[in-house]
Design a protein around this motif. Structure first.
Motif, PDB file in Angstrom:
ATOM      1  N   ASN A   1       0.818  -1.217   0.000  1.00 37.56           N
ATOM      2  CA  ASN A   1       0.000   0.000   0.000  1.00 37.56           C
ATOM      3  C   ASN A   1       0.851   1.266   0.000  1.00 37.56           C
ATOM      4  OD1 ASN A   1      -2.643  -1.264   0.144  1.00 37.56           O
ATOM      5  ND2 ASN A   1      -2.102  -1.843   2.234  1.00 37.56           N
ATOM      6  N   ALA A   2       1.997   1.207  -0.678  1.00 37.93           N
ATOM      7  CA  ALA A   2       2.904   2.355  -0.661  1.00 37.93           C
ATOM      8  C   ALA A   2       2.253   3.617  -1.211  1.00 37.93           C
ATOM      9  CB  ALA A   2       4.170   2.030  -1.451  1.00 37.93           C
ATOM     10  N   VAL A   3       1.509   3.491  -2.321  1.00 41.22           N
ATOM     11  CA  VAL A   3       0.882   4.688  -2.913  1.00 41.22           C
ATOM     12  C   VAL A   3      -0.291   5.149  -2.047  1.00 41.22           C
ATOM     13  CG1 VAL A   3      -0.161   5.672  -4.973  1.00 41.22           C
ATOM     14  CG2 VAL A   3       1.572   3.889  -5.194  1.00 41.22           C
ATOM     15  N   GLU A   4      -1.061   4.199  -1.526  1.00 38.38           N
ATOM     16  CA  GLU A   4      -2.174   4.578  -0.649  1.00 38.38           C
ATOM     17  C   GLU A   4      -1.668   5.352   0.573  1.00 38.38           C
ATOM     18  OE1 GLU A   4      -3.746   0.948  -2.851  1.00 38.38           O
ATOM     19  OE2 GLU A   4      -1.831   1.675  -2.081  1.00 38.38           O
ATOM     20  N   GLN A   5      -0.516   4.984   1.081  1.00 38.30           N
ATOM     21  CA  GLN A   5       0.051   5.703   2.228  1.00 38.30           C
ATOM     22  C   GLN A   5       0.452   7.119   1.835  1.00 38.30           C
ATOM     23  OE1 GLN A   5       3.199   3.171   3.657  1.00 38.30           O
ATOM     24  NE2 GLN A   5       1.784   1.521   4.190  1.00 38.30           N
ATOM     25  N   LEU A   6       0.957   7.289   0.617  1.00 33.22           N
ATOM     26  CA  LEU A   6       1.277   8.638   0.141  1.00 33.22           C
ATOM     27  C   LEU A   6       0.009   9.471  -0.017  1.00 33.22           C
ATOM     28  CD1 LEU A   6       3.945   7.880  -2.630  1.00 33.22           C
ATOM     29  CD2 LEU A   6       4.361   8.732  -0.318  1.00 33.22           C
ATOM     30  N   ARG A   7      -1.092   8.821  -0.405  1.00 34.56           N
ATOM     31  CA  ARG A   7      -2.348   9.524  -0.645  1.00 34.56           C
ATOM     32  C   ARG A   7      -3.042   9.970   0.633  1.00 34.56           C
ATOM     33  NH1 ARG A   7      -5.605   5.218  -3.860  1.00 34.56           N
ATOM     34  NH2 ARG A   7      -7.284   6.502  -3.053  1.00 34.56           N
ATOM     35  N   LEU A   8      -2.644   9.430   1.761  1.00 36.53           N
ATOM     36  CA  LEU A   8      -3.373   9.630   3.010  1.00 36.53           C
ATOM     37  C   LEU A   8      -3.516  11.109   3.372  1.00 36.53           C
ATOM     38  CD1 LEU A   8      -4.635   7.763   5.169  1.00 36.53           C
ATOM     39  CD2 LEU A   8      -2.511   7.970   6.460  1.00 36.53           C
ATOM     40  N   VAL A   9      -2.411  11.825   3.414  1.00 38.57           N
ATOM     41  CA  VAL A   9      -2.439  13.258   3.743  1.00 38.57           C
ATOM     42  C   VAL A   9      -2.604  14.043   2.447  1.00 38.57           C
ATOM     43  CG1 VAL A   9      -1.135  15.183   4.703  1.00 38.57           C
ATOM     44  CG2 VAL A   9      -1.012  12.921   5.787  1.00 38.57           C
ATOM     45  N   LYS A  10      -3.633  14.885   2.409  1.00 36.47           N
ATOM     46  CA  LYS A  10      -3.943  15.631   1.191  1.00 36.47           C
ATOM     47  C   LYS A  10      -3.259  17.003   1.196  1.00 36.47           C
ATOM     48  CE  LYS A  10      -6.959  12.331   0.291  1.00 36.47           C
ATOM     49  NZ  LYS A  10      -6.803  11.009   0.923  1.00 36.47           N
ATOM     50  N   ASP A  11      -2.873  17.445  -0.020  1.00 34.70           N
ATOM     51  CA  ASP A  11      -2.370  18.814  -0.133  1.00 34.70           C
ATOM     52  C   ASP A  11      -3.562  19.755  -0.311  1.00 34.70           C
ATOM     53  OD1 ASP A  11      -3.108  18.900  -2.906  1.00 34.70           O
ATOM     54  OD2 ASP A  11      -1.198  17.994  -3.463  1.00 34.70           O
ATOM     55  N   GLU A  12      -3.279  21.045  -0.313  1.00 39.52           N
ATOM     56  CA  GLU A  12      -4.382  22.012  -0.334  1.00 39.52           C
ATOM     57  C   GLU A  12      -5.141  21.996  -1.664  1.00 39.52           C
ATOM     58  OE1 GLU A  12      -5.726  23.581   2.146  1.00 39.52           O
ATOM     59  OE2 GLU A  12      -4.245  22.707   3.494  1.00 39.52           O
ATOM     60  N   GLN A  13      -4.489  21.598  -2.764  1.00 43.76           N
ATOM     61  CA  GLN A  13      -5.209  21.473  -4.033  1.00 43.76           C
ATOM     62  C   GLN A  13      -6.224  20.344  -3.970  1.00 43.76           C
ATOM     63  OE1 GLN A  13      -1.666  21.137  -6.576  1.00 43.76           O
ATOM     64  NE2 GLN A  13      -2.293  23.011  -7.621  1.00 43.76           N
ATOM     65  N   GLU A  14      -5.846  19.246  -3.332  1.00 42.22           N
ATOM     66  CA  GLU A  14      -6.773  18.136  -3.176  1.00 42.22           C
ATOM     67  C   GLU A  14      -7.938  18.522  -2.264  1.00 42.22           C
ATOM     68  OE1 GLU A  14      -4.529  14.013  -3.270  1.00 42.22           O
ATOM     69  OE2 GLU A  14      -3.439  15.413  -1.985  1.00 42.22           O
ATOM     70  N   ILE A  15      -7.632  19.211  -1.194  1.00 46.03           N
ATOM     71  CA  ILE A  15      -8.690  19.630  -0.268  1.00 46.03           C
ATOM     72  C   ILE A  15      -9.626  20.625  -0.939  1.00 46.03           C
ATOM     73  CG2 ILE A  15      -9.133  20.853   1.900  1.00 46.03           C
ATOM     74  CD1 ILE A  15      -6.557  19.555   2.975  1.00 46.03           C
ATOM     75  N   ALA A  16      -9.073  21.483  -1.804  1.00 44.16           N
ATOM     76  CA  ALA A  16      -9.922  22.429  -2.536  1.00 44.16           C
ATOM     77  C   ALA A  16     -10.913  21.689  -3.427  1.00 44.16           C
ATOM     78  CB  ALA A  16      -9.054  23.374  -3.365  1.00 44.16           C
ATOM     79  N   ALA A  17     -10.457  20.594  -4.079  1.00 43.32           N
ATOM     80  CA  ALA A  17     -11.364  19.799  -4.911  1.00 43.32           C
ATOM     81  C   ALA A  17     -12.439  19.139  -4.057  1.00 43.32           C
ATOM     82  CB  ALA A  17     -10.571  18.745  -5.686  1.00 43.32           C
ATOM     83  N   LEU A  18     -12.059  18.636  -2.890  1.00 44.03           N
ATOM     84  CA  LEU A  18     -13.038  18.041  -1.977  1.00 44.03           C
ATOM     85  C   LEU A  18     -14.040  19.080  -1.499  1.00 44.03           C
ATOM     86  CD1 LEU A  18     -10.746  15.726   0.171  1.00 44.03           C
ATOM     87  CD2 LEU A  18     -12.686  14.983  -1.211  1.00 44.03           C
ATOM     88  N   ARG A  19     -13.557  20.293  -1.267  1.00 43.71           N
ATOM     89  CA  ARG A  19     -14.442  21.372  -0.808  1.00 43.71           C
ATOM     90  C   ARG A  19     -15.498  21.680  -1.859  1.00 43.71           C
ATOM     91  NH1 ARG A  19     -10.569  24.868   0.322  1.00 43.71           N
ATOM     92  NH2 ARG A  19     -10.178  24.032   2.416  1.00 43.71           N
ATOM     93  N   ILE A  20     -15.087  21.706  -3.126  1.00 43.59           N
ATOM     94  CA  ILE A  20     -16.047  21.967  -4.205  1.00 43.59           C
ATOM     95  C   ILE A  20     -17.021  20.794  -4.333  1.00 43.59           C
ATOM     96  CG2 ILE A  20     -16.297  22.295  -6.691  1.00 43.59           C
ATOM     97  CD1 ILE A  20     -13.612  23.786  -6.629  1.00 43.59           C
ATOM     98  N   ALA A  21     -16.513  19.565  -4.216  1.00 38.74           N
ATOM     99  CA  ALA A  21     -17.393  18.403  -4.270  1.00 38.74           C
ATOM    100  C   ALA A  21     -18.452  18.475  -3.176  1.00 38.74           C
ATOM    101  CB  ALA A  21     -16.574  17.118  -4.130  1.00 38.74           C
ATOM    102  N   ALA A  22     -18.046  18.896  -1.988  1.00 37.73           N
ATOM    103  CA  ALA A  22     -18.996  19.021  -0.875  1.00 37.73           C
ATOM    104  C   ALA A  22     -20.031  20.112  -1.155  1.00 37.73           C
ATOM    105  CB  ALA A  22     -18.242  19.330   0.416  1.00 37.73           C
ATOM    106  N   GLU A  23     -19.600  21.223  -1.734  1.00 37.95           N
ATOM    107  CA  GLU A  23     -20.541  22.295  -2.075  1.00 37.95           C
ATOM    108  C   GLU A  23     -21.587  21.808  -3.073  1.00 37.95           C
ATOM    109  OE1 GLU A  23     -18.100  25.422  -3.534  1.00 37.95           O
ATOM    110  OE2 GLU A  23     -17.289  25.968  -1.561  1.00 37.95           O
TER     111      GLU A  23
END
Length: 378
Positions: free
Chosen positions: A140-162
């Motif tokens: 799960n090496a890539v999944e472990q890298l994916r765990l903590v999101k950068d601000e660009q990823e969080i911005a996409a999640l924020r729009i998805a939530a909206e």
């Protein structure tokens, strides 16, 4: 974004090198997208050997509706310019096998593969072309890298939530009595796309009356009736990133006493889970905080095995918030908190939110899904 994806691939390269592996074969679609910004159907990514990475994929016509990029996100589906690509001429070809052959041709010393994603047959096919090239498990090496999101990823999640909040809010303004669970679910998914989503993050769940409050209920042809609990769980996918929101309402009249009591109980449990989110807190402790009020009220037996989970390029990522969960939360990890209670034959309540773990100095957990949690009579 090309620089971001290149940095991610370099992090994977460094992690592999630390264990004596000079090439990695990535086949899980979400992992391919995380490392390249795109995930053509059936694609495989070869990271290394050396510094050149290769994306191997099938030829897809530009206007193929199966291409996720055709749904308002085509730019994010193009491979970055600094990434070499190899297109397979035949639809029957296997990108993982072709990528393994490239690793052999480039004289890799050891190739790591995602054994948890490859079928036994594909693993055998990869091994057959790799020949004398030793294979290792990338795990799960890539999944472990994916765990903590950068601000660009969080911005996409924020729009998805909206988008999800907007779709749900519009549904609540419409006439609901007499409509089926299936019809309401389809309408919600249409509204998600209308507001800019790639599509639904997962199959939308709508439960009415005795179906309400059931974890991941599959909508039926049951019609909404006066006095029902109505529970809804939906999510939007925006540029590949997926969120989740779930709410419960009462239809038509003022809620009955048992409905108010049950709703308040689940609300208190959900609030306890949200307030427990912080960097350094054990995942199992968040689960414990969420389920403690429900257990104390006598609902331990019917509770789901989890209280929440991570979200991102997939709707059910690590970390898992469950009694057996290992590890602690980090800052910038998005998770759901989603307790629920279902009373057989009567119905129940579920309340789901997507939040981002933040330290107290930054204001604590960031709530992405903001549809009201007040018990509304619709």
């Amino acid at each position: 974004m090309a620089e971001v994806h290149g940095t991610r691939r370099n992090r994977l390269r460094e992690r592999c090198a630390a264990t004596g592996i000079d090439a990695a074969l990535v086949t899980r679609p979400a992992n391919v997208r995380y490392l390249t910004g795109c995930a053509p159907p059936g694609a495989a990514l070869l990271v290394g050997p050396g510094t050149e990475d290769i994306l191997v994929h099938l030829a897809t016509p530009p206007d193929d509706p199966a291409d996720p990029g055709d749904r308002g996100d085509r730019g994010a589906e193009r491979p970055p310019e600094d990434l070499r690509t190899s297109t397979l001429p035949s639809a029957e070809a296997d990108a993982a096998v072709a990528a393994a052959d490239l690793a052999r041709e480039q004289r890799a010393d050891r190739l790591a593969v995602e054994e948890h994603h490859l079928t036994v047959a594909r693993h055998r096919a990869v091994r057959s072309v790799a020949r004398d090239l030793p294979l290792a498990d990338l795990a799960n090496a890539v999944e472990q890298l994916r765990l903590v999101k950068d601000e660009q990823e969080i911005a996409a999640l924020r729009i998805a939530a909206e988008i999800a909040d907007q779709a749900l809010g519009e549904l609540l303004e419409s006439i609901l009595v007499g409509r089926t669970e299936r019809h309401l679910a389809l309408e919600l998914e249409r509204r998600l796309v209308d507001h800019g989503a790639d599509g639904a993050a997962f199959p939308t769940s709508v439960g009415t009356g005795p179906h309400s409050g059931t974890a991941r209920h599959v909508p039926t042809d049951r019609r909404v009736e006066e006095g029902d609990f109505l529970s809804v769980r939906l999510g939007a996918c925006y540029r590949g990133y997926r969120c989740e929101v779930g709410r419960t309402f009462v239809i038509g009249t003022a809620p009955a006493g048992w409905q108010v009591e049950l709703y308040d109980l689940v609300f208190d449990a959900q609030r306890a889970g949200r307030e427990a989110l912080a960097p350094g807190v054990a995942c199992r402790d968040v689960d414990s905080a969420t389920r403690r009020p429900l257990t104390a009220a006598g609902h331990a037996e019917g509770l789901a095995p989890w209280s929440g989970h991570g979200v991102g390029l997939e709707i059910d990522e690590d970390p898992q918030l469950s009694p057996a969960a290992m590890g602690k939360l980090d800052a910038c990890v998005p998770v759901t908190v989603e307790p629920g209670v279902h009373l057989p034959g009567r119905g129940g309540v579920r309340i789901d939110d997507t939040l981002v773990v933040r330290p107290t100095a930054d204001g604590g957990p960031e709530l992405l899904t903001i549809t009201t949690k007040e018990l509304l009579a619709l």
